[in-house]
Design a protein around this motif. Structure first.
Motif, PDB file in Angstrom:
ATOM      1  N   VAL A  72      20.275   9.961   8.594  1.00 47.89           N
ATOM      2  CA  VAL A  72      19.085  10.203   7.762  1.00 47.89           C
ATOM      3  C   VAL A  72      19.213   9.502   6.416  1.00 47.89           C
ATOM      4  CG1 VAL A  72      17.726  11.981   6.593  1.00 47.89           C
ATOM      5  CG2 VAL A  72      18.594  12.398   8.900  1.00 47.89           C
ATOM      6  N   GLY A  73      20.411   9.547   5.840  1.00 53.32           N
ATOM      7  CA  GLY A  73      20.608   8.944   4.531  1.00 53.32           C
ATOM      8  C   GLY A  73      20.464   7.431   4.518  1.00 53.32           C
ATOM      9  N   MET A  74      20.711   6.790   5.651  1.00 57.87           N
ATOM     10  CA  MET A  74      20.675   5.328   5.715  1.00 57.87           C
ATOM     11  C   MET A  74      19.371   4.770   6.263  1.00 57.87           C
ATOM     12  SD  MET A  74      23.165   3.785   4.347  1.00 57.87           S
ATOM     13  CE  MET A  74      22.750   2.159   5.002  1.00 57.87           C
ATOM     14  N   LEU A  75      18.475   5.614   6.752  1.00 61.37           N
ATOM     15  CA  LEU A  75      17.256   5.115   7.387  1.00 61.37           C
ATOM     16  C   LEU A  75      16.437   4.216   6.464  1.00 61.37           C
ATOM     17  CD1 LEU A  75      15.857   8.031   9.583  1.00 61.37           C
ATOM     18  CD2 LEU A  75      16.534   5.749  10.340  1.00 61.37           C
ATOM     19  N   MET A  76      16.195   4.687   5.236  1.00 61.82           N
ATOM     20  CA  MET A  76      15.371   3.912   4.321  1.00 61.82           C
ATOM     21  C   MET A  76      16.057   2.601   3.944  1.00 61.82           C
ATOM     22  SD  MET A  76      13.613   5.031   0.702  1.00 61.82           S
ATOM     23  CE  MET A  76      12.649   6.296   1.565  1.00 61.82           C
ATOM     24  N   ALA A  77      17.343   2.687   3.633  1.00 61.55           N
ATOM     25  CA  ALA A  77      18.077   1.472   3.276  1.00 61.55           C
ATOM     26  C   ALA A  77      18.118   0.493   4.446  1.00 61.55           C
ATOM     27  CB  ALA A  77      19.495   1.835   2.839  1.00 61.55           C
TER      28      ALA A  77
END
Length: 200
Positions: A72-77
């Motif tokens: 979840v933390g890396m999805l946007m990046a």
């Protein structure tokens, strides 16, 4: 007609066939299958992991949470990097990270090493999902073909969710929980070989 003209015509026709073929969609869908299957298969294998690595309640939870938080933390990046450096590159990078992390998961000898490897899997999965969906949209320009491609991807993902628990349980029972991760490796290798040949 010149050979150059014939050659250029062949390239154009090959590109047209590629745009209409569902083979690229099937390969991209395979990446989603792999990620989804792994999640559901690991859940079933968790009791054996807990027993062998002597996990307490918190350790047990972190095997899944480390993956989820990284994903979840890396999805946007991952989405931003895919837009900047290329969707196929993002997918290929995610596939490589997921493969190496799966190997690390299968070889883990402690709770900490397994948590770290699971977090790396989540990171790889974020790039696989973002890169795959974007690449699918890029490859299929016509609305009808795009609908078919995403329908195929959805069907494959649904099949992974259905097969994951039984497949993971079967693998864990027959050859051990570590092989729930090791079975990802040949699929990742196949994707790495085929994907560059069917997408642009």
């Amino acid at each position: 007609m010149s050979k150059a003209h014939v050659g250029s015509t062949g390239l154009i026709e090959s590109a047209a066939i590629g745009r209409n073929s569902m083979l690229p969609a099937a390969v991209i869908a395979m990446t989603s299958f792999l990620v989804t299957f792994d999640i559901t298969a690991v859940v079933v294998a968790m009791p054996r992991i807990k027993e062998e690595l002597h996990l307490d309640v918190a350790g047990f939870a972190w095997v899944m949470d480390a993956y989820s938080i990284a994903f979840v933390g890396m999805l946007m990046a991952a989405g931003v990097l895919a837009d900047r450096y290329g969707r196929r590159k993002a997918l290929m990078f995610g596939n490589l990270v997921f493969a190496l992390a799966s190997l690390a998961c299968g070889m883990a000898q402690s709770d900490v090493s397994l948590w770290a490897a699971r977090a790396a899997q989540g990171l790889g999965a974020a790039f696989v999902i973002c890169g795959g969906l974007s690449l699918m949209s890029d490859h299929y320009h016509e609305q009808q073909q795009r609908v078919k491609a995403f329908a195929l991807a959805g069907t494959v993902t649904g099949a992974a969710m259905a097969l994951g628990p039984s497949g993971g349980g079967l693998v864990a029972d027959l050859v051990g929980w570590r092989w729930v991760f090791f079975v990802n490796l040949p699929v990742c290798l196949l994707i790495a070989i085929v994907l560059p040949r069917v997408t642009h």
